[in-house]
Design a protein around this motif. Structure first.
Motif, PDB file in Angstrom:
ATOM      1  N   ALA A 166       1.209  -1.359   0.027  1.00 24.84           N
ATOM      2  CA  ALA A 166      -0.115  -0.017  -0.059  1.00 24.84           C
ATOM      3  C   ALA A 166       0.835   0.763  -0.156  1.00 24.84           C
ATOM      4  CB  ALA A 166      -0.986  -0.112   1.405  1.00 24.84           C
ATOM      5  N   GLY A 167       1.754   1.120  -0.792  1.00 21.92           N
ATOM      6  CA  GLY A 167       2.694   2.523  -0.963  1.00 21.92           C
ATOM      7  C   GLY A 167       2.397   3.663  -1.759  1.00 21.92           C
ATOM      8  N   GLY A 168       3.051   4.907  -2.123  1.00 16.22           N
ATOM      9  CA  GLY A 168       2.269   5.991  -2.648  1.00 16.22           C
ATOM     10  C   GLY A 168       3.272   6.916  -1.675  1.00 16.22           C
ATOM     11  N   ALA A 169       2.656   7.739  -2.351  1.00 16.97           N
ATOM     12  CA  ALA A 169       2.017   9.651  -1.153  1.00 16.97           C
ATOM     13  C   ALA A 169       1.213   8.904  -0.730  1.00 16.97           C
ATOM     14  CB  ALA A 169       2.648  10.266  -2.442  1.00 16.97           C
ATOM     15  N   LEU A 170       0.279   8.937  -1.074  1.00 15.14           N
ATOM     16  CA  LEU A 170      -1.093   9.943  -0.084  1.00 15.14           C
ATOM     17  C   LEU A 170      -1.742   9.369   0.490  1.00 15.14           C
ATOM     18  CD1 LEU A 170      -4.196  11.259  -0.801  1.00 15.14           C
ATOM     19  CD2 LEU A 170      -4.512   8.904  -2.218  1.00 15.14           C
ATOM     20  N   LEU A 171      -0.994   7.738   1.221  1.00 16.51           N
ATOM     21  CA  LEU A 171      -1.461   7.331   2.419  1.00 16.51           C
ATOM     22  C   LEU A 171      -0.652   7.447   3.505  1.00 16.51           C
ATOM     23  CD1 LEU A 171      -2.954   3.366   1.395  1.00 16.51           C
ATOM     24  CD2 LEU A 171      -4.313   5.464   2.697  1.00 16.51           C
ATOM     25  N   ASP A 172       0.815   7.658   2.967  1.00 19.17           N
ATOM     26  CA  ASP A 172       1.592   8.007   3.471  1.00 19.17           C
ATOM     27  C   ASP A 172       1.402   9.705   4.478  1.00 19.17           C
ATOM     28  OD1 ASP A 172       3.772   5.922   5.400  1.00 19.17           O
ATOM     29  OD2 ASP A 172       4.878   8.323   4.681  1.00 19.17           O
ATOM     30  N   VAL A 173       1.828  10.481   3.240  1.00 12.78           N
ATOM     31  CA  VAL A 173       2.138  11.817   4.056  1.00 12.78           C
ATOM     32  C   VAL A 173       1.151  12.118   3.546  1.00 12.78           C
ATOM     33  CG1 VAL A 173       4.054  11.483   3.891  1.00 12.78           C
ATOM     34  CG2 VAL A 173       3.361  12.309   1.987  1.00 12.78           C
ATOM     35  N   GLY A 174      -0.234  12.301   2.537  1.00 10.00           N
ATOM     36  CA  GLY A 174      -1.350  12.514   1.730  1.00 10.00           C
ATOM     37  C   GLY A 174      -1.999  13.048   2.990  1.00 10.00           C
ATOM     38  N   LYS A 193     -10.793  17.835  -5.908  1.00  6.71           N
ATOM     39  CA  LYS A 193     -10.616  16.767  -7.818  1.00  6.71           C
ATOM     40  C   LYS A 193      -8.411  16.719  -6.583  1.00  6.71           C
ATOM     41  CE  LYS A 193     -13.091  17.443 -11.005  1.00  6.71           C
ATOM     42  NZ  LYS A 193     -14.576  18.396 -10.281  1.00  6.71           N
ATOM     43  N   ALA A 194      -7.926  15.747  -7.465  1.00  2.28           N
ATOM     44  CA  ALA A 194      -6.539  15.294  -7.623  1.00  2.28           C
ATOM     45  C   ALA A 194      -5.591  14.750  -8.380  1.00  2.28           C
ATOM     46  CB  ALA A 194      -6.307  14.082  -6.042  1.00  2.28           C
ATOM     47  N   THR A 195      -4.631  15.083  -8.801  1.00  3.06           N
ATOM     48  CA  THR A 195      -3.786  14.483  -9.550  1.00  3.06           C
ATOM     49  C   THR A 195      -2.644  13.808  -8.943  1.00  3.06           C
ATOM     50  OG1 THR A 195      -2.415  16.818 -10.098  1.00  3.06           O
ATOM     51  CG2 THR A 195      -4.062  16.145 -11.640  1.00  3.06           C
ATOM     52  N   ALA A 196      -1.670  13.254 -10.239  1.00  8.77           N
ATOM     53  CA  ALA A 196      -1.427  12.407  -9.175  1.00  8.77           C
ATOM     54  C   ALA A 196       0.435  11.976 -10.496  1.00  8.77           C
ATOM     55  CB  ALA A 196      -1.292  11.561  -8.640  1.00  8.77           C
ATOM     56  N   ILE A 197       1.672  11.785 -10.324  1.00 12.57           N
ATOM     57  CA  ILE A 197       2.341  10.858 -10.544  1.00 12.57           C
ATOM     58  C   ILE A 197       3.099   9.934 -10.417  1.00 12.57           C
ATOM     59  CG2 ILE A 197       5.151  11.988 -10.899  1.00 12.57           C
ATOM     60  CD1 ILE A 197       4.394  14.845 -11.148  1.00 12.57           C
ATOM     61  N   PHE A 198       2.848   9.145 -11.526  1.00 12.88           N
ATOM     62  CA  PHE A 198       2.951   7.349 -10.949  1.00 12.88           C
ATOM     63  C   PHE A 198       5.014   7.705 -11.283  1.00 12.88           C
ATOM     64  CE2 PHE A 198      -1.014   7.253  -9.941  1.00 12.88           C
ATOM     65  CZ  PHE A 198      -1.440   7.008  -9.252  1.00 12.88           C
ATOM     66  N   GLN A 199       5.553   6.920 -10.504  1.00 16.02           N
ATOM     67  CA  GLN A 199       6.532   5.539 -10.470  1.00 16.02           C
ATOM     68  C   GLN A 199       6.188   4.324  -9.187  1.00 16.02           C
ATOM     69  OE1 GLN A 199      10.281   7.707  -9.455  1.00 16.02           O
ATOM     70  NE2 GLN A 199       9.780   9.295 -10.739  1.00 16.02           N
ATOM     71  N   ASN A 200       7.159   3.302 -10.858  1.00 21.24           N
ATOM     72  CA  ASN A 200       7.217   1.903 -11.022  1.00 21.24           C
ATOM     73  C   ASN A 200       6.001   1.589  -9.640  1.00 21.24           C
ATOM     74  OD1 ASN A 200       9.792   1.722 -11.655  1.00 21.24           O
ATOM     75  ND2 ASN A 200      10.426   3.009  -9.482  1.00 21.24           N
ATOM     76  N   GLY A 201       4.621   2.298 -10.388  1.00 22.90           N
ATOM     77  CA  GLY A 201       3.211   1.529 -10.136  1.00 22.90           C
ATOM     78  C   GLY A 201       3.222   2.407  -8.509  1.00 22.90           C
ATOM     79  N   VAL A 202       3.520   2.901  -8.066  1.00 22.96           N
ATOM     80  CA  VAL A 202       2.865   3.984  -6.768  1.00 22.96           C
ATOM     81  C   VAL A 202       2.780   6.009  -7.172  1.00 22.96           C
ATOM     82  CG1 VAL A 202       3.561   2.314  -5.312  1.00 22.96           C
ATOM     83  CG2 VAL A 202       4.863   4.111  -5.860  1.00 22.96           C
ATOM     84  N   ASP A 203       1.353   6.153  -6.582  1.00 22.31           N
ATOM     85  CA  ASP A 203       1.643   8.087  -6.846  1.00 22.31           C
ATOM     86  C   ASP A 203       3.398   8.382  -5.772  1.00 22.31           C
ATOM     87  OD1 ASP A 203      -0.417   6.603  -4.849  1.00 22.31           O
ATOM     88  OD2 ASP A 203       0.515   8.656  -3.711  1.00 22.31           O
ATOM     89  N   ILE A 204       3.524   8.660  -6.726  1.00 25.19           N
ATOM     90  CA  ILE A 204       4.568   9.603  -5.797  1.00 25.19           C
ATOM     91  C   ILE A 204       4.907  11.159  -5.448  1.00 25.19           C
ATOM     92  CG2 ILE A 204       6.747  10.482  -8.096  1.00 25.19           C
ATOM     93  CD1 ILE A 204       7.665   8.170  -4.966  1.00 25.19           C
ATOM     94  N   LEU A 205       3.878  11.908  -6.111  1.00 27.07           N
ATOM     95  CA  LEU A 205       3.460  12.769  -6.136  1.00 27.07           C
ATOM     96  C   LEU A 205       2.270  13.809  -6.223  1.00 27.07           C
ATOM     97  CD1 LEU A 205       4.418  16.452  -5.637  1.00 27.07           C
ATOM     98  CD2 LEU A 205       5.069  16.943  -7.841  1.00 27.07           C
TER      99      LEU A 205
END
Length: 322
Positions: A166-174, A193-205
């Motif tokens: 359950a990686g990525g930015a949203l759950l951890d810091v968002g 409304k939300a947009t994201a940049i994904f890297q390696n399968g998780v949202d990173i920004l």
């Protein structure tokens, strides 16, 4: 009260060090996936007992409250184990990976007559009341907008970079800027409304815009790739205020319509900031409550649903672990 720590990573060590400086609570036990790791942790932080499995610790009748410090992906499974073992639960944020899991845990806790709460420390800190008091004083007028950001260079960390954890930015810091905006603007959200940049399968920004009733808006950003200033700003019709570090507020500064500083406040000295959530749990348990007033179950569910909807808009689904 005797606290059991489920997980022996970095955040667990912060909790152990915090409890060591508190009264009326003891870091009694720690459990890891292997005994040696738990023993090293216990020796380092002077925890009385070490267990090589979570089940063993939960079978210890002395453990009253369990702090869950494992990856988000496993919060539901581990919290369920604790409740079924008759233990009260303080579970790290994000509470679960989705609202459905959270509701199941709350239902089980109610059935078992046990306390369970989300350990999102900013909800429990004295700084929250300080911010509310400043707003209620009217010094910045009617609050109409909020901005907040939180980013750390943590994309290399396993629990952040792996979708299955359950990686990525949203759950951890968002979860922090979303909670920050909610603590100021309330729970009447009209649109997200939300947009994201994904890297390696998780949202990173991630960039998130939330519209609240009363023509008020929050503009938020969170990331796991870069460093941000962690600033939160609350804008009103007669001035504005800045909160230095929304993740653990350090200073609150108030400005007038001419951008002149009119007041500043430093938050009370603390052990780490974790002590407030532990204190709240102890008080609630002593009073026979099943939730903490600082973070009611309904609010955890509401925030989880916002993040669920954001991921749905990205066509991104986190796998369940039962």
């Amino acid at each position: 009260m005797k606290l059991g720590i489920l997980g022996a990573g970095g955040i667990a060590s912060t909790m152990a060090k915090t409890v060591a400086g508190m009264e009326d609570v003891e870091a009694y036990a720690v459990a890891a996936r292997d005994l040696e790791r738990a023993q090293v942790f216990a020796q380092k932080y002077e925890v009385k007992k070490a267990y090589g499995s979570y089940e063993e610790m939960l079978a210890d009748d002395e453990v009253e409250l369990v702090y869950i410090a494992t990856p988000h992906s496993h919060h539901y499974l581990h919290a369920k184990m604790c409740l079924e073992a008759g233990k009260h639960v303080l579970c790290e944020k994000a509470f679960t990976v989705n609202a459905e899991q959270a509701q199941k845990l709350f239902d089980l806790a109610k059935e078992k007559k046990l306390l369970i709460t989300e350990a999102i420390w900013t909800r429990y800190m004295p700084s929250r009341k300080m911010i509310n008091d400043i707003i209620e004083s009217g010094v910045i007028g009617e609050v109409t907008a909020v901005t907040a950001n939180l980013s750390y260079t943590i994309s290399h960390v396993e629990r952040i970079r792996k979708p299955e954890l359950a990686g990525g930015a949203l759950l951890d810091v968002g979860v922090y800027p979303i909670n920050f905006a909610s603590m100021v603007l309330g729970d009447k959200v009209k649109d997200v409304k939300a947009t994201a940049i994904f890297q390696n399968g998780v949202d990173i920004l991630d960039s998130i815009a939330m519209v609240f009733e009363g023509d008020r808006m929050a503009t938020l950003q969170c990331g796991a790739r870069e460093i941000s200033d962690r600033m939160g700003s609350i804008f009103g019709t007669r001035g504005y205020m800045q909160v230095q570090n929304i993740n653990n507020p350090e200073k609150i500064t108030v400005f007038d319509t001419d951008h002149k500083e009119v007041a500043s406040y430093v938050v009370p000295k603390q052990i780490s900031g974790y002590e407030y959530e532990v204190e709240s749990c102890m008080k609630a348990i002593q009073e026979g409550k099943l939730e903490c007033p600082e973070m009611p179950h309904a609010e955890t569910i509401r925030i989880m649903k916002i993040m669920d909807d954001i991921r749905k808009s990205w066509n991104y689904e986190i796998p369940w672990i039962e």
